[in-house]
Enzyme design. Structure first.
Site, PDB file in Angstrom:
ATOM      1  N   ASP A  72       0.304  -1.143  -0.332  1.00  0.00           N
ATOM      2  CA  ASP A  72      -0.027  -0.152  -0.127  1.00  0.00           C
ATOM      3  C   ASP A  72       0.691   0.690   0.327  1.00  0.00           C
ATOM      4  O   ASP A  72       2.286   1.071   0.329  1.00  0.00           O
ATOM      5  CB  ASP A  72      -0.808   0.354   1.783  1.00  0.00           C
ATOM      6  CG  ASP A  72      -0.255  -0.806   1.950  1.00  0.00           C
ATOM      7  OD1 ASP A  72       1.209  -0.065   2.464  1.00  0.00           O
ATOM      8  OD2 ASP A  72      -0.792  -1.023   3.374  1.00  0.00           O
ATOM      9  N   HIS A 143      -7.030  -4.967  10.159  1.00  0.00           N
ATOM     10  CA  HIS A 143      -7.280  -4.259   8.756  1.00  0.00           C
ATOM     11  C   HIS A 143      -5.759  -4.703   8.171  1.00  0.00           C
ATOM     12  O   HIS A 143      -4.656  -5.248   8.927  1.00  0.00           O
ATOM     13  CB  HIS A 143      -6.989  -3.369   8.746  1.00  0.00           C
ATOM     14  CG  HIS A 143      -6.157  -2.025   8.758  1.00  0.00           C
ATOM     15  ND1 HIS A 143      -6.279  -1.380   9.703  1.00  0.00           N
ATOM     16  CD2 HIS A 143      -4.862  -1.945   8.624  1.00  0.00           C
ATOM     17  CE1 HIS A 143      -5.605  -0.339  10.320  1.00  0.00           C
ATOM     18  NE2 HIS A 143      -4.408  -1.015   8.921  1.00  0.00           N
TER      19      HIS A 143
HETATM   20  C1  GLP Z   1      -0.748   0.552   8.293  1.00  0.00           C
HETATM   21  C2  GLP Z   1      -0.275  -0.016   7.357  1.00  0.00           C
HETATM   22  C3  GLP Z   1      -0.726  -2.080   7.486  1.00  0.00           C
HETATM   23  C4  GLP Z   1       0.118  -2.347   8.673  1.00  0.00           C
HETATM   24  C5  GLP Z   1      -0.791  -1.146   9.817  1.00  0.00           C
HETATM   25  C6  GLP Z   1      -0.266  -1.805  11.538  1.00  0.00           C
HETATM   26  O1  GLP Z   1      -2.684   0.522   8.704  1.00  0.00           O
HETATM   27  N1  GLP Z   1      -1.360   0.083   5.757  1.00  0.00           N
HETATM   28  O2  GLP Z   1      -0.532  -2.555   6.699  1.00  0.00           O
HETATM   29  O3  GLP Z   1       0.205  -3.930   9.146  1.00  0.00           O
HETATM   30  O4  GLP Z   1      -0.635  -0.144   9.678  1.00  0.00           O
HETATM   31  O5  GLP Z   1       1.433  -1.323  11.561  1.00  0.00           O
HETATM   32  P1  GLP Z   1       2.123  -2.095  12.962  1.00  0.00           P
HETATM   33  O6  GLP Z   1       2.542  -2.329  12.355  1.00  0.00           O
HETATM   34  O7  GLP Z   1       3.008   0.026  12.857  1.00  0.00           O
HETATM   35  O8  GLP Z   1       1.293  -1.683  14.150  1.00  0.00           O
END
Ligand code: GLP
Length: 264
Positions: A72, A143
């Site tokens: 993304d 998500h």
């Molecule tokens: C964002 C990204 C995701 C990721 C999520 C969790 O929303 N688009 O791909 O998995 O954050 O991030 P973190 O690993 O910093 O908790």
């Protein structure tokens, strides 16, 4: 689905990096075709990237014959913006390994015609022969990529409006200022991720424990898009002990037992 429960986030990173290296080598033994790797951003995969970089520098793995597709990108942030996912990937992974620049694919959040860019992204994945292994993280609301709650489980690469929750959580990277977080993003779909031959999701820390429990124990549903992993023939969720905190004791024991037997 496999559920690997490691003691801490360092061991999660080690497991994930080992797995990626094993898969790259397995494919290289069989064919000259490139290994196609799907990649996430976020804080969770950082240690895995560090471990892969370390192993690359130690001469254990080369990324010369690897093609990557990121999950993304925010819409409206230039590539060199500190919080763009282009910048994140360059800083935290690509500039430290030997991957050819032309093998790196990240959705274009600055494209004039974003919709067209999304179609082209899907076409490029198909042309590369599909994704061999898609690594991902998970949001607190379950998500995957930016497939927010109630995304279609068949969705493809497209533009998504981010929820208030995600904007709030991600504002920590924008100095805590929610007004600076883009409100839309280009994201691969749940269907795009699930088309990969193998999907490996990482979750660490207590904040992810509810998403893990819903993803593993609830029937597959579009509220917790991580639950789509249940339907994948080769889905693996790698978590640490804190992220296992909301699992039922019986679920925890089941997967611990199975993985112990896998090692025998
Ligand atoms: C964002 C990204 C995701 C990721 C999520 C969790 O929303 N688009 O791909 O998995 O954050 O991030 P973190 O690993 O910093 O908790």
């Amino acid at each position: 689905m496999r559920l690997i429960i490691e003691d801490n986030s360092d061991l999660v990173a080690k497991w994930a990096a080992d797995h990626i290296i094993t898969r790259i080598k397995e494919k290289a033994e069989k064919t000259d075709r490139p290994f196609v790797l799907g990649l996430p951003t976020g804080s969770t995969p950082l240690k895995t990237y560090q471990e892969l970089i370390r192993r690359h520098k130690a001469g254990e793995v080369s990324f010369r014959n690897v093609i990557t597709f990121n999950m993304d990108e925010y819409i409206g942030l230039p590539e060199d913006h500190e919080q763009s996912y282009h910048h994140f990937m360059k800083e935290n992974f690509f500039s430290h390994i030997d991957i050819p620049q032309e093998n790196v694919n990240i959705p274009d959040g600055m494209a004039e015609d974003v919709e067209k860019g999304c179609e082209e992204y899907e076409r490029k994945i198909r042309e590369a022969g599909g994704i061999d292994l898609f690594m991902g993280g998970v949001g607190e609301d379950g998500h995957i990529a930016f497939n927010e709650p109630f995304s279609s489980l068949q969705s493809r690469t497209r533009v998504k409006t981010l929820t208030e929750d995600t904007i709030l959580v991600n504002s920590r990277f924008f100095g805590g200022d929610v007004s600076k977080v883009p409100s839309t993003a280009v994201t691969v779909g749940v269907g795009t991720i699930m088309d990969a031959k193998e999907v490996m999701i990482l979750a660490t820390g207590i904040k992810k424990s509810r998403a893990v429990a819903e993803g593993v124990e609830s029937p597959m549903n579009h509220k917790w898009t991580i639950s789509a992993l249940q339907n994948h023939p080769h889905g693996v969720l790698v978590i640490d002990e804190p992220a296992a905190g909301d699992l039922r004791v019986s679920t925890y024991k089941y997967f611990k037992d199975i993985e112990k037997k896998n090692l025998l």
